[in-house]
Scaffold this motif. Structure first.
Motif, mmCIF file in Angstrom:
data_model
loop_
_atom_site.group_PDB
_atom_site.id
_atom_site.type_symbol
_atom_site.label_atom_id
_atom_site.label_comp_id
_atom_site.label_asym_id
_atom_site.label_seq_id
_atom_site.Cartn_x
_atom_site.Cartn_y
_atom_site.Cartn_z
ATOM 1 N N ASN A 143 44.393 39.074 42.086
ATOM 2 C CA ASN A 143 43.788 37.740 42.081
ATOM 3 C C ASN A 143 44.734 36.673 41.555
ATOM 4 O O ASN A 143 44.831 35.571 42.114
ATOM 5 C CB ASN A 143 42.499 37.752 41.260
ATOM 6 C CG ASN A 143 41.419 38.594 41.904
ATOM 7 O OD1 ASN A 143 41.506 38.963 43.071
ATOM 8 N ND2 ASN A 143 40.380 38.907 41.142
ATOM 9 N N HIS A 144 45.425 36.978 40.463
ATOM 10 C CA HIS A 144 46.316 35.973 39.892
ATOM 11 C C HIS A 144 47.543 35.746 40.772
ATOM 12 O O HIS A 144 48.058 34.625 40.847
ATOM 13 C CB HIS A 144 46.728 36.373 38.478
ATOM 14 C CG HIS A 144 45.650 36.137 37.469
ATOM 15 N ND1 HIS A 144 44.663 37.061 37.216
ATOM 16 C CD2 HIS A 144 45.381 35.063 36.685
ATOM 17 C CE1 HIS A 144 43.833 36.568 36.302
ATOM 18 N NE2 HIS A 144 44.242 35.360 35.963
ATOM 19 N N GLN A 146 27.788 33.129 36.343
ATOM 20 C CA GLN A 146 27.562 33.528 34.958
ATOM 21 C C GLN A 146 28.710 34.393 34.464
ATOM 22 O O GLN A 146 29.177 35.284 35.167
ATOM 23 C CB GLN A 146 26.234 34.279 34.832
ATOM 24 C CG GLN A 146 25.019 33.418 35.121
ATOM 25 C CD GLN A 146 23.716 34.158 34.879
ATOM 26 O OE1 GLN A 146 23.706 35.366 34.690
ATOM 27 N NE2 GLN A 146 22.613 33.435 34.893
ATOM 28 N N GLY A 147 29.153 34.113 33.249
ATOM 29 C CA GLY A 147 30.245 34.883 32.692
ATOM 30 C C GLY A 147 31.571 34.509 33.330
ATOM 31 O O GLY A 147 31.826 33.344 33.613
ATOM 32 N N SER A 148 32.405 35.504 33.574
ATOM 33 C CA SER A 148 33.738 35.277 34.112
ATOM 34 C C SER A 148 33.830 35.761 35.551
ATOM 35 O O SER A 148 33.116 36.670 35.960
ATOM 36 C CB SER A 148 34.779 36.014 33.259
ATOM 37 O OG SER A 148 34.721 35.569 31.916
ATOM 38 N N GLY A 149 34.738 35.132 36.315
ATOM 39 C CA GLY A 149 34.895 35.559 37.691
ATOM 40 C C GLY A 149 35.714 34.589 38.506
ATOM 41 O O GLY A 149 36.484 33.787 37.964
ATOM 42 N N GLU A 190 32.513 32.844 48.683
ATOM 43 C CA GLU A 190 31.981 33.968 47.929
ATOM 44 C C GLU A 190 32.393 33.832 46.462
ATOM 45 O O GLU A 190 33.387 33.171 46.149
ATOM 46 C CB GLU A 190 32.511 35.302 48.465
ATOM 47 C CG GLU A 190 32.059 35.674 49.858
ATOM 48 C CD GLU A 190 30.644 36.248 49.891
ATOM 49 O OE1 GLU A 190 30.050 36.422 48.802
ATOM 50 O OE2 GLU A 190 30.158 36.536 50.999
ATOM 51 N N THR A 191 31.645 34.478 45.591
ATOM 52 C CA THR A 191 32.053 34.616 44.194
ATOM 53 C C THR A 191 32.173 36.091 43.875
ATOM 54 O O THR A 191 31.469 36.931 44.460
ATOM 55 C CB THR A 191 31.038 33.965 43.225
ATOM 56 O OG1 THR A 191 29.755 34.575 43.391
ATOM 57 C CG2 THR A 191 30.939 32.472 43.470
ATOM 58 N N THR A 192 33.083 36.410 42.969
ATOM 59 C CA THR A 192 33.213 37.785 42.495
ATOM 60 C C THR A 192 33.215 37.773 40.974
ATOM 61 O O THR A 192 33.711 36.827 40.349
ATOM 62 C CB THR A 192 34.501 38.453 43.000
ATOM 63 O OG1 THR A 192 35.644 37.671 42.615
ATOM 64 C CG2 THR A 192 34.475 38.608 44.517
ATOM 65 N N ALA A 193 32.662 38.803 40.391
ATOM 66 C CA ALA A 193 32.574 38.905 38.931
ATOM 67 C C ALA A 193 33.865 39.478 38.357
ATOM 68 O O ALA A 193 34.586 40.226 39.018
ATOM 69 C CB ALA A 193 31.399 39.781 38.539
ATOM 70 N N ASN A 194 34.143 39.081 37.126
ATOM 71 C CA ASN A 194 35.274 39.627 36.377
ATOM 72 C C ASN A 194 36.572 39.484 37.164
ATOM 73 O O ASN A 194 36.941 38.404 37.559
ATOM 74 C CB ASN A 194 34.973 41.062 35.975
ATOM 75 C CG ASN A 194 33.726 41.151 35.114
ATOM 76 O OD1 ASN A 194 33.551 40.367 34.180
ATOM 77 N ND2 ASN A 194 32.835 42.075 35.433
ATOM 78 N N GLN A 195 37.267 40.612 37.433
ATOM 79 C CA GLN A 195 38.499 40.543 38.212
ATOM 80 C C GLN A 195 38.350 41.241 39.568
ATOM 81 O O GLN A 195 39.350 41.653 40.168
ATOM 82 C CB GLN A 195 39.663 41.158 37.425
ATOM 83 C CG GLN A 195 40.105 40.348 36.228
ATOM 84 C CD GLN A 195 40.604 38.968 36.594
ATOM 85 O OE1 GLN A 195 40.897 38.672 37.748
ATOM 86 N NE2 GLN A 195 40.727 38.089 35.596
ATOM 87 N N VAL A 206 37.966 41.499 48.485
ATOM 88 C CA VAL A 206 37.724 42.628 49.389
ATOM 89 C C VAL A 206 36.529 43.467 48.950
ATOM 90 O O VAL A 206 35.941 44.194 49.754
ATOM 91 C CB VAL A 206 39.005 43.498 49.502
ATOM 92 C CG1 VAL A 206 39.259 44.260 48.206
ATOM 93 C CG2 VAL A 206 38.916 44.443 50.695
ATOM 94 N N THR A 207 36.139 43.358 47.671
ATOM 95 C CA THR A 207 34.976 44.109 47.201
ATOM 96 C C THR A 207 33.681 43.571 47.803
ATOM 97 O O THR A 207 32.648 44.229 47.739
ATOM 98 C CB THR A 207 34.873 44.077 45.659
ATOM 99 O OG1 THR A 207 34.764 42.713 45.218
ATOM 100 C CG2 THR A 207 36.092 44.721 45.027
ATOM 101 N N LYS A 208 33.728 42.362 48.379
ATOM 102 C CA LYS A 208 32.555 41.788 49.033
ATOM 103 C C LYS A 208 32.509 42.121 50.532
ATOM 104 O O LYS A 208 31.547 41.794 51.211
ATOM 105 C CB LYS A 208 32.534 40.266 48.848
ATOM 106 C CG LYS A 208 32.151 39.815 47.438
ATOM 107 C CD LYS A 208 30.708 40.222 47.122
ATOM 108 C CE LYS A 208 30.242 39.676 45.794
ATOM 109 N NZ LYS A 208 29.902 38.251 45.823
ATOM 110 N N GLY A 209 33.576 42.737 51.023
ATOM 111 C CA GLY A 209 33.617 43.103 52.434
ATOM 112 C C GLY A 209 35.037 43.395 52.870
ATOM 113 O O GLY A 209 35.946 42.611 52.587
#
Length: 230
Positions: A101-102, A150-153, A169-174, A178-181
């Motif tokens: 991500n970074h 909510q929280g980090s993401g 899309e949003t993803t949680a944490n790190q 691709v985890t969404k599809g």
């Protein structure tokens, strides 16, 4: 013949083991990528202090822990320790995702004097208008979803390669996009962890989201889009 067969099997097993070990070790040689600009080059949208800490401390920590987890995975595989292999998956996902991500995030930013904030042209600009109505509508939607997370993401603009449509899309944490599809390709990701903005914007995430668009590298996103959806 029996002895030869035994030696052959032993040699083959050892070769496979060493090959797997070499493969995993190759995966763990990750290093911190250089930024294509100076730490202070994104000011006033993002302070140099934040960029330095974000890059040198946070991203480096993900890489360090990712390499460590891969080394432990290598050892667990060679020992046949299935429990350890399973246990390591969360660390690999979190730290590997942080590195992925970074690495995208740094490329999604560029100084104002080098095109930061300039709206996309060509096929990506057309796709944004088609899928969201306008650039302003896309920004409002990403800001709203990023602020509400909510929280980090992360909040993402992605391309669904199957439908050829743009998605937010949003993803949680790190978690990477691709985890969404599996068909989703990240074009633009905005880090909404507090470490990305707190020193400058305190707890006012919406202000950070409002100002980051001034240094978004739409040229890079457009090149990705053109590559994936010519």
């Amino acid at each position: 013949m029996a002895l030869l067969s035994h030696v052959t099997r032993k040699t083959l097993t050892e070769s496979l083991r060493l090959g797997l070990k070499s493969h995993v070790r190759e995966l763990q040689t990750f290093t911190l990528p250089d930024l294509p600009y100076e730490y202070g080059a994104l000011e006033p949208a993002i302070s140099g202090e934040i960029m330095q800490l974000h890059h040198q401390k946070h991203h480096q920590t993900y890489i360090t822990n990712y390499n460590k987890a891969l080394e432990q995975l290598d050892q667990a595989i060679n020992k046949g320790d299935t429990s350890a292999v399973v246990k390591l998956q969360s660390a690999i996902k979190f730290n590997g995702g942080g590195h992925i991500n970074h690495s995208i995030f740094w490329k999604n930013l560029t100084p104002v004097g080098e095109g930061g904030g300039e709206p996309p042209h060509g096929s990506l600009g057309w796709a944004i208008d088609t899928n969201f109505g306008s650039m302003e509508a896309l920004i409002q939607r990403m800001n709203a979803e990023g602020a509400a997370l909510q929280g980090s993401g992360w909040v993402w603009l992605g391309l669904d390669k199957e439908s050829k449509k743009l998605v937010v899309e949003t993803t949680a944490n790190q978690d990477p996009l691709v985890t969404k599809g599996l068909s989703l390709v990240p074009l633009l990701g905005i880090d909404v962890w507090e470490h990305a903005y707190y020193l400058q914007y305190k707890n006012v995430r919406p202000d950070y989201l409002k100002n980051i668009w001034k240094v978004i590298n739409w040229k890079y996103a457009g090149e990705l889009y053109q590559k994936e959806c010519p």
